[in-house]
Design an enzyme around this catalytic site. Structure first.
Site, PDB file in Angstrom:
ATOM      1  N   ASP A 279      -1.244 -20.748 -18.026  1.00  0.00           N
ATOM      2  CA  ASP A 279       0.264 -19.398 -17.917  1.00  0.00           C
ATOM      3  C   ASP A 279      -1.249 -18.578 -17.571  1.00  0.00           C
ATOM      4  OD1 ASP A 279       1.350 -17.493 -17.894  1.00  0.00           O
ATOM      5  OD2 ASP A 279       2.272 -17.534 -20.293  1.00  0.00           O
TER       6      ASP A 279
ATOM      7  N   LYS B  21      11.099 -21.462 -23.616  1.00  0.00           N
ATOM      8  CA  LYS B  21      11.129 -20.088 -23.212  1.00  0.00           C
ATOM      9  C   LYS B  21       9.901 -19.076 -22.984  1.00  0.00           C
ATOM     10  CE  LYS B  21      14.819 -17.203 -23.412  1.00  0.00           C
ATOM     11  NZ  LYS B  21      14.640 -15.955 -24.295  1.00  0.00           N
ATOM     12  N   GLY B  22       9.695 -17.748 -22.552  1.00  0.00           N
ATOM     13  CA  GLY B  22       8.758 -16.555 -22.356  1.00  0.00           C
ATOM     14  C   GLY B  22       8.991 -16.661 -24.118  1.00  0.00           C
TER      15      GLY B  22
ATOM     16  N   THR C  82       2.054 -20.655 -27.030  1.00  0.00           N
ATOM     17  CA  THR C  82       0.446 -21.071 -27.483  1.00  0.00           C
ATOM     18  C   THR C  82       0.082 -20.893 -28.810  1.00  0.00           C
ATOM     19  OG1 THR C  82       0.747 -18.983 -25.803  1.00  0.00           O
ATOM     20  CG2 THR C  82      -1.403 -19.113 -26.675  1.00  0.00           C
ATOM     21  N   THR C  83       1.017 -20.090 -29.593  1.00  0.00           N
ATOM     22  CA  THR C  83       0.356 -20.594 -31.255  1.00  0.00           C
ATOM     23  C   THR C  83       0.893 -21.857 -31.114  1.00  0.00           C
ATOM     24  OG1 THR C  83       1.811 -18.478 -31.501  1.00  0.00           O
ATOM     25  CG2 THR C  83       1.349 -19.924 -33.479  1.00  0.00           C
TER      26      THR C  83
ATOM     27  N   VAL D  45       8.501 -17.891 -27.237  1.00  0.00           N
ATOM     28  CA  VAL D  45       9.154 -18.761 -28.693  1.00  0.00           C
ATOM     29  C   VAL D  45       7.889 -19.174 -29.314  1.00  0.00           C
ATOM     30  CG1 VAL D  45      11.373 -19.683 -27.744  1.00  0.00           C
ATOM     31  CG2 VAL D  45       9.228 -20.670 -26.988  1.00  0.00           C
TER      32      VAL D  45
END
Lengths: 66, 286
Positions: free
Chosen positions: B38, B10-11, B16-17, B13
């Site tokens: 993205d 989900k966006g 990326t990290t 969460v």
């Protein structure tokens, strides 16, 4: 022979409709697929236009010797 | 392990990290590339670097790239138009750039551009490639494209075979050479279809071989979304390789997450920032 030629044209017509169905509101294959094969489809497009003109009635009549 | 990795979720969460942390870990052993596909990038922010669409060296063995989806879309549309120009000569006078903003938002265009970017980096010679993906919905649509294309191609090839078969029959009955292509190797349409089928199947295979990591937070919403994502993946013949539960604080019941996937990695909250933070997170990953 006439019958096979008629069947061939019908198949070519369906093929063109499947690839370019969006023109008549049918769902189309992914755009790149259509774009890739379109340049090779002159014959199919001609057949499709001919069919949409209703020209095939005469052809059917001749197959059945009417 | 070597290979291709996808980070989905989900966006917001922490995909990326987690992508950055996982690639940091992989880069200890392998030449690794982390790719953000993205359209709303923040890989550069996480790594503390300014990134663009050329891979940039982050550390000794780690490269990072942010794919500019707009550029890929533009390139893809230009390719398509130059193909069309071969048929419609007068199209030369139309300046497509003026319509770019409209075409860009046509159904399927963005997904295709992302898929194109994906296949470029899947093909690349890095030992490990980690993809930081857009939020779940878009990613799943992108991953399902090869399947959808494949189904279409199969049907079109089948129909084309029937057409060529009729043409050959007519040839053998009339004893004359037909002025239309009747054999697979001389039919332009068939050649294109078969080539596309080969490319699509290759990509499908590569996506199946890759490892898909789901990222969730220990809350109900992201759990529910991951459950649905898992179901969609299964429908596409894909498997959730591992689950990262990110930002875990205190005592959280992880039982239901373990039911979603055999491999669950728990990442705690950390106050650190930048590479320090990524290193801490990487310790919790495989």
């Amino acid at each position: 022979m006439e019958y096979i030629e008629f069947e061939l044209k019908e198949l070519e017509n369906v093929f063109a409709l499947m690839v370019l169905g969006s023109m008549v509101g049918l769902p189309t294959p992914p755009t790149p697929v259509a774009a890739k094969i379109l340049p090779h489809m002159e014959r199919e497009l001609r057949v499709m236009l001919e069919r949409s003109d209703g020209m095939c009635l005469g052809e059917i009549a001749s197959i059945f010797d009417i | 392990m070597r290979g291709r990795y996808f980070m989905i979720g989900k966006g917001g969460v922490g995909k990326t990290t987690c992508s950055a942390a996982l690639s940091l870990k992989l880069s200890e052993k392998f030449r690794t590339l982390v790719v953000s596909i993205d359209p709303a990038h923040n890989l550069g922010d996480v790594l503390g670097l300014k990134l663009d669409d050329r891979p940039k060296e982050v550390l000794g063995n780690l490269w990072a790239v942010e794919v500019n989806i707009d550029n890929v879309v533009r390139k893809y549309l230009n390719e398509m138009v130059s193909n069309l120009k071969k048929i419609y000569k007068y199209i030369e006078v139309i300046n497509l750039d003026r319509y770019f903003d409209v075409l860009k938002y046509s159904p399927g265009v963005e997904e295709y551009a992302i898929l194109k970017a994906l296949s470029t980096y899947i093909r690349s010679d890095y030992d490990a490639v980690v993809f930081d993906t857009p939020p779940t919905g878009l990613t799943l649509r992108v991953l399902s494209l090869p399947n959808v294309t494949s189904v279409w191609l199969e049907k079109l090839i089948e129909l084309r075979k029937a057409i060529l078969d009729r043409r050959r029959t007519i040839e053998s009955i009339s004893g004359k050479n037909y002025d239309l292509p009747s054999r697979e190797e001389e039919d332009g349409v068939m050649k294109e279809l078969l080539k596309m089928k080969e490319d699509t199947d290759w990509l499908k295979e590569k996506i199946i071989e890759s490892r898909i990591f789901g990222v969730v937070n220990p809350d109900e919403l992201s759990y529910l979304e991951m459950m649905r994502a898992k179901k969609t993946l299964e429908e596409l013949g894909l498997k959730l390789h591992a689950l990262i539960v990110n930002r875990v604080e205190g005592d959280v019941n992880l039982e239901k997450f373990r039911e979603l996937c055999d491999r669950v990695y728990v990442v705690g909250k950390t106050e650190r920032t930048g590479l320090e933070r990524l290193k801490i997170i990487a310790e919790s990953l495989p």
